[in-house]
Design a protein around this motif. Structure first.
Motif, PDB file in Angstrom:
ATOM      1  N   LEU A 108      -5.508  -5.714   1.531  1.00 29.58           N
ATOM      2  CA  LEU A 108      -6.304  -4.486   1.622  1.00 29.58           C
ATOM      3  C   LEU A 108      -7.273  -4.541   2.794  1.00 29.58           C
TER       4      LEU A 108
ATOM      5  N   VAL B 169      -8.176   3.542  -4.146  1.00 30.66           N
ATOM      6  CA  VAL B 169      -7.974   2.426  -3.237  1.00 30.66           C
ATOM      7  C   VAL B 169      -8.829   2.585  -1.979  1.00 30.66           C
TER       8      VAL B 169
ATOM      9  N   VAL C  55       1.441   2.678  -3.536  1.00 26.12           N
ATOM     10  CA  VAL C  55       0.333   3.197  -4.340  1.00 26.12           C
ATOM     11  C   VAL C  55       0.590   4.663  -4.659  1.00 26.12           C
TER      12      VAL C  55
ATOM     13  N   LEU D 242       0.834  -1.204   0.000  1.00 25.12           N
ATOM     14  CA  LEU D 242       0.000   0.000   0.000  1.00 25.12           C
ATOM     15  C   LEU D 242       0.869   1.254   0.000  1.00 25.12           C
TER      16      LEU D 242
ATOM     17  N   LEU E 160      -5.278  -6.070  -3.385  1.00 24.41           N
ATOM     18  CA  LEU E 160      -4.958  -5.386  -4.632  1.00 24.41           C
ATOM     19  C   LEU E 160      -3.863  -6.157  -5.347  1.00 24.41           C
TER      20      LEU E 160
ATOM     21  N   ARG F 238     -11.765  -0.038  -0.810  1.00 19.17           N
ATOM     22  CA  ARG F 238     -11.743  -0.683   0.510  1.00 19.17           C
ATOM     23  C   ARG F 238     -13.056  -0.446   1.252  1.00 19.17           C
TER      24      ARG F 238
ATOM     25  N   LEU G 183      -8.076  -1.229 -12.245  1.00 12.80           N
ATOM     26  CA  LEU G 183      -8.137  -1.590 -10.829  1.00 12.80           C
ATOM     27  C   LEU G 183      -8.305  -3.099 -10.741  1.00 12.80           C
TER      28      LEU G 183
END
Length: 273
Positions: A134, A33, A25, A22, A53, A37, A69
């Motif tokens: 995630l 994101v 990102v 993360l 992810l 979530r 995505l």
């Protein structure tokens, strides 16, 4: 001939390192994101064991207006058609809302399947090495570490011979327009490059998810097919809607690659229908 030196993508002990996080990102994709979530928790509730992810967004290489995505969901029970429909609707809503995105895709599996012996060197490896947690408990804690060996190559991409008839049907059923063919070119280009890479992965002795690096690794062992694979790597990032490209994939490069894969690594263990 390419060498067998230690390559990037492996840890100090020679295992494939988890490639995303993360923290990687890009800032412009963080709202995407966060929305994914929050909405996943609302849509699936207690049915959701964990969410991940994968792809360019957690690797930090996503490009605004070009990247999709990619999500993987582990459900507490086997996913239903309703679950898949809800996942598609959620992805479509995010794709429409955020201009950063160019497409979406969500994989759904049960927790039991992801932890099964049959999937130990395919879906489980995918979760452990290519997926970024995630939501929920990270299943990677229950999985082994993986080396870039022939077993992993066979079980990840040793089923191209089964996919080619399906690809031919998808091509035949698609509208006869460049717009309709472009997603097929992108999908099939990426799949062929990744399969070409895992064909040579044990000899190359490393891991990468970069399409260009994958094509170059392949080229070191199959120079006679190098330009085809390099071209597929370009089209995996910047696809056209060229019908001739699709024909070449299912009539030439794909069948050759499937046969060579079976010769070198064998074929993937059968899965239930």
């Amino acid at each position: 001939m390419a060498g067998t030196a230690h390559r990037p993508g492996l840890d100090a002990e020679g295992f494939i390192a988890r490639e995303g996080s993360l923290a990687r990102v890009p800032d412009v994709f963080r709202p995407v994101v966060a929305a994914a979530r929050d909405r996943l928790a609302g849509v699936f509730g207690a049915r959701l064991h964990s969410a991940y992810l994968y792809g360019s967004i957690p690797r930090g290489t996503a490009r605004v207006g070009h990247s999709d995505l990619d999500l993987l969901l582990a459900l507490r029970e086997e996913p239903t058609d309703a679950d898949r429909a809800e996942a598609r609707a959620l992805g479509a809503a995010l794709d429409e809302e955020f201009e950063q995105l160019d497409g979406h895709g969500t994989l759904l599996f049960s927790r039991a399947r992801l932890l099964s012996d049959l999937e130990r060197y395919d879906l489980a490896w995918f979760v452990a090495c290519l997926c970024t947690p995630l939501l929920g408990e990270d299943l990677a804690a229950r999985l082994p570490r993986y080396r870039p060996d022939s077993l992993l190559a066979r079980e990840t991409n040793g089923d191209l011979h089964l996919l080619l008839p399906r690809w031919r049907r998808r091509i035949a059923e698609a509208d006869d327009t460049a717009e309709a063919r472009r997603p097929l070119v992108r999908f099939m280009s990426r799949h062929l490059v990744r399969t070409g890479f895992t064909l040579v992965m044990p000899r190359w002795n490393g891991w990468t998810s970069d399409l260009r690096e994958m094509a170059e690794a392949f080229a070191g062992y199959y120079p006679e097919r190098a330009e085809q694979m390099r071209g597929a790597a370009v089209l995996g990032r910047e696809p056209t809607g060229d019908a001739a490209v699709l024909r070449s994939y299912v009539d030439d490069l794909g069948p050759w690659l499937a046969a060579e894969y079976a010769r070198v690594h064998g074929v993937k263990a059968p899965r239930p229908a």
